[in-house]
Design an enzyme around this catalytic site. Structure first.
Site, PDB file in Angstrom:
ATOM      1  CG  ASP A 243      -2.220   1.112   0.850  1.00 35.26           C
ATOM      2  OD1 ASP A 243      -1.934   1.745  -0.011  1.00 35.26           O
ATOM      3  OD2 ASP A 243      -3.219   0.726   1.635  1.00 35.26           O
TER       4      ASP A 243
HETATM    5  C1  BGC Z   1      -4.975   3.246  -0.050  1.00 37.43           C
HETATM    6  C2  BGC Z   1      -5.053   2.228  -1.146  1.00 37.43           C
HETATM    7  C3  BGC Z   1      -4.827   2.955  -2.566  1.00 37.43           C
HETATM    8  C4  BGC Z   1      -3.504   3.880  -2.783  1.00 37.43           C
HETATM    9  C5  BGC Z   1      -3.237   4.259  -3.810  1.00 37.43           C
HETATM   10  C6  BGC Z   1      -3.839   4.369  -0.145  1.00 37.43           C
HETATM   11  O1  BGC Z   1      -4.063   5.214   0.565  1.00 37.43           O
HETATM   12  O2  BGC Z   1      -4.972   2.651   1.244  1.00 37.43           O
HETATM   13  O3  BGC Z   1      -6.219   1.632  -1.172  1.00 37.43           O
HETATM   14  O4  BGC Z   1      -4.797   2.064  -3.635  1.00 37.43           O
HETATM   15  O5  BGC Z   1      -3.440   4.553  -1.594  1.00 37.43           O
HETATM   16  O6  BGC Z   1      -3.923   5.394  -4.132  1.00 37.43           O
END
Ligand code: BGC
Length: 744
Positions: A243
């Site tokens: 993540d």
């Molecule tokens: C989120 C993810 C997301 C990623 C990219 C993170 O803050 O938890 O679900 O895909 O950002 O935007």
């Protein structure tokens, strides 16, 4: 004899090794970390492209600048807005999941993406989790069976699904640091099955590691999760992506099976799997083989996507914003809306009898596609309920709209993005290494959370003051109309990434307004849009209640079609709607929304498993959803096959006067089990569409594993011989047929 796929796979492996053999350490390292906020590095010399990734589950996100959280300002990144995963799960129709996956995959390819950061499949443990709207269900079986076709649909279009967030991403409070203590059985029975199905049955090419810790280790550096379970036990050979900012230590990440470090900072060379990794390798602290393994996984993903290899010309090119997509999105929206209550056939409304319609409530006119966190999108359009009603009724019916309640405005900040802020306090600071100072982060986040709570309190006073006039106006208007529809619920000010809800109540004093309206209109139609359950203290007095999750660009169209009976509702709840938050397992044990550490003390007993065990009646139970017609079930027979499978056969009949569809559910309830097990668990379901008066014989097969539990001592699933009650129901609380199956 080896099959064609085995032969191709072998060839691919050879090509991967060949490429790897040609790569320098710098080139390998370039591939395993972000080279843009949504892009990984490639190796031009060898014709290896970087990976273009994008959020998210409800559509392909706006195009950002490569190194800043600012939209690039393009005018071709409006997209189809898909129903959220919570809406999708409410269809109880895996075919719709396949279609929505296909739409998302096509749109992603159409926008030139390689990896779409979806679906979100975490188990909903608490109704207060801010990201519940992005997730499917509280039940692993329903989640798994909707995830598999979704993933297949996405990948049909040569785009990788990135199934997220592995694992147990159950709360947003302290989301980067919270350590969740979870026993092994709970992980295997509740939090793992959908991920296992996604990789083994769905063939997901990639998985995203979660922000939180599980049993002491961050998920993106967690050997138990990534090496032992995902790779070791499930045989996953695709790519694991962090993540954004989910990796915290170079050594730990190098040593475990995370392949690509993505983050929110623009200092790409300083990512933990960039220069710091190179230095550690040069010092001999980490072996280059650790990097090779990551590169292999990423190259394999690229071959699968036809980004590399002989099939490049055949790669699908996708398309976005097509009329087809909108049509499929509408179908899903129609199937996702849940009729919770309908006394005296209050619904459907008869359009011929309505000259004046009064619509009350901010969600009637609110646009939701542009919020929620990383799931936000720039929709091509979004039909609100009010627009849907007007389109349906035409200009000759007078449709009057009243806000009804006050929603404080949140200023839109354009010069920086909440997502970058979400990992650190950016204002005026260097957003490099400082941001990865673990000691500092909880402090920063806590302060921000305190500010948010203080703001909520301030808002409350403003809401109360402004509501006086709004209530009076709405109540007066309601008295003089042929029909009154209230459209309330939640919005992405609370259904959002990065925050949890503070309670399960309807915000903005909506309960008070509904009470007032019910006093003057016994026939008030109460409808909601929202991403997670709310308390409905007035529900005994309301005749009709319709619930919709964020259902995509055609929400309003589906909404009007259902209210006016053009479409017969067939959605059912994929999660329990408790009467009050205090009834939930996490409320009782207090292990939700804490900072630092939570213990999932309830174990398997979350959602309906908890309500069953504690004999607590929820407001609306898991699996509940009404139709404008009725269904009767009869003639249950159970046949146990030699291989341990049980064939469940019964007849479903449409006994009402309209065509309609019913999601019939099969629960297994162990009798006299030697270990403690939930009273009953969903193990199969099917959605049957029938014309009035027609019936159909349905057969569903329960496999041996549907009777099993996870035995920690054996570290395996075990199905004990003995008797099991098989329950056939219209919901978890409405069991209509019962029989006993005996397992040898
Ligand atoms: C989120 C993810 C997301 C990623 C990219 C993170 O803050 O938890 O679900 O895909 O950002 O935007």
């Amino acid at each position: 004899m080896r099959t064609e796929t085995e032969r191709t796979a072998k060839k691919t492996e050879k090509e991967i090794e060949k490429l790897l053999g040609k790569m320098t350490l710098d080139e390998k390292i370039a591939m395993i970390h972000g080279a843009g906020l949504f892009r990984s590095g490639g190796v031009e010399r060898l014709g290896i492209p970087g990976l273009a990734t994008s959020d998210g589950p409800m559509g392909v996100r706006v195009e950002f600048m490569n190194d800043r959280w600012i939209p690039a300002g393009n005018n071709d990144d409006n997209v189809s807005y898909l129903p959220s995963n919570s809406a999708l799960a409410s269809t109880w129709n895996p075919y719709r999941a396949y279609e929505m996956g296909k739409v998302l995959g096509a749109e992603a390819r159409g926008r030139g993406k390689d990896v779409i950061l979806a679906p979100g499949i975490n188990i909903k443990r608490s109704p207060l989790c801010g990201r519940n709207f992005e997730y499917m269900s509280e039940d692993p079986k329903l989640t798994a069976t909707m995830t598999v076709p979704f993933v297949k649909g996405v990948q049909h279009n040569d785009v990788a699904a990135c199934v997220k967030h592995f694992a147990a991403n159950v709360q947003e409070t302290d989301r980067l640091m919270v350590d969740e203590e979870i026993d092994e059985r709970t992980l295997y029975e509740l939090y793992f099955p959908a991920f296992k199905a996604a990789v083994q049955e769905g063939g997901a090419y990639s998985v995203m590691g979660a922000y939180n810790k599980v049993n002491g280790y961050h998920c993106c550096e967690n050997k138990m999760l990534l090496d032992r379970v995902l790779r070791g036990e499930w045989g996953f050979d695709g790519a694991v992506i962090s993540d954004w900012g989910g990796i915290h230590k170079t050594g730990e990440a190098a040593a475990c099976s995370i392949d690509l470090e993505m983050s929110v900072y623009p200092d790409f060379d300083e990512y933990l799997l960039a220069n710091p990794l190179k230095e550690a390798i040069e010092k001999g602290e980490i072996s280059e083989e650790a990097v090779d393994e990551k590169v292999r996984h990423l190259l394999r993903l690229m071959f699968r996507l036809k980004m590399l290899g002989r099939h490049r010309e055949e790669r699908r090119t996708g398309a976005y914003n097509t009329p087809d997509h909108r049509q499929m999105i509408l179908k899903t929206a129609e199937e996702s809306m849940i009729l919770l209550k309908n006394e005296n056939h209050l619904l459907p409304l008869n359009a011929a009898k309505i000259k004046k319609l009064v619509v009350i409530g901010q969600n009637a006119a609110k646009i939701h596609s542009d919020g929620g966190g990383s799931a936000e999108i720039k929709a091509l359009y979004e039909i609100s309920p009010l627009m849907g009603l007007k389109c349906y009724l035409g200009g000759n019916v007078q449709v009057e709209y009243y806000k009804g309640y006050h929603v404080p405005e949140k200023p839109k900040i354009f010069d920086h993005n909440w997502q970058a802020d979400s990992l650190d306090d950016l204002k005026g600071t260097d957003i490099g290494q400082l941001a990865r100072n673990e000691e500092q982060m909880p402090g920063v986040h806590r302060r921000r959370e305190e500010e948010r709570l203080a703001q909520l309190k301030k808002d409350q006073a403003e809401i109360h003051e402004k509501n006086q006039a709004l209530f009076a106006q709405a109540v007066t208007a309601a008295k003089d109309a042929d029909a009154v529809i209230f459209v309330g619920g939640l919005n992405h000010d609370s259904d959002s990434e990065g925050i949890d809800r503070v309670d399960m109540k309807l915000p903005y004093e909506q309960d008070m307004l509904i009470e007032e309206l019910l006093k003057v209109r016994k026939d008030l139609i109460v409808t909601f849009i929202g991403g997670s359950p709310v308390e409905m203290p007035w529900r005994d007095r309301a005749g009709a209640i319709l619930w919709s999750y964020y259902a995509g660009m055609e929400t309003g169209t589906a909404f009007a079609e259902i209210l006016f009976g053009e479409v017969n509702p067939s959605g059912k709840l994929a999660e329990t709607f408790p009467e009050k938050y205090e009834d939930c397992a996490d409320a009782k044990n207090g292990q939700f929304g804490l900072w630092g550490r939570i213990k999932l003390e309830e174990g398997l007993y979350c959602g309906y498993r908890h309500f069953d065990r504690q004999r607590i009646k929820p407001a609306f139970c898991f699996g509940h959803g009404l139709s404008y017609t009725e269904f009767a079930y009869s003639g249950l027979t159970l046949k146990t096959e030699k291989n341990g499978e049980v064939r469940v056969t019964f007849t479903v009949k449409n006994t009402g006067r309209r065509i309609g569809a019913d999601a019939v559910q099969i629960y297994v309830a162990p009798i006299g089990s030697r270990v403690d097990r939930p009273d009953k668990e969903l193990k199969a379901y099917t959605k049957v569409e029938l014309a009035p008066g027609k019936s159909r014989k349905v057969t569903l097969t329960l496999r041996r594993e549907d009777f099993s539990y996870f035995d920690e001592a054996l570290h395996d699933f075990v199905a004990d011989a003995g008797d099991y009650e098989i329950l056939v129901g219209a919901s978890s609380g409405d069991i209509r047929l019962r029989g006993i199956a005996t397992l040898a």
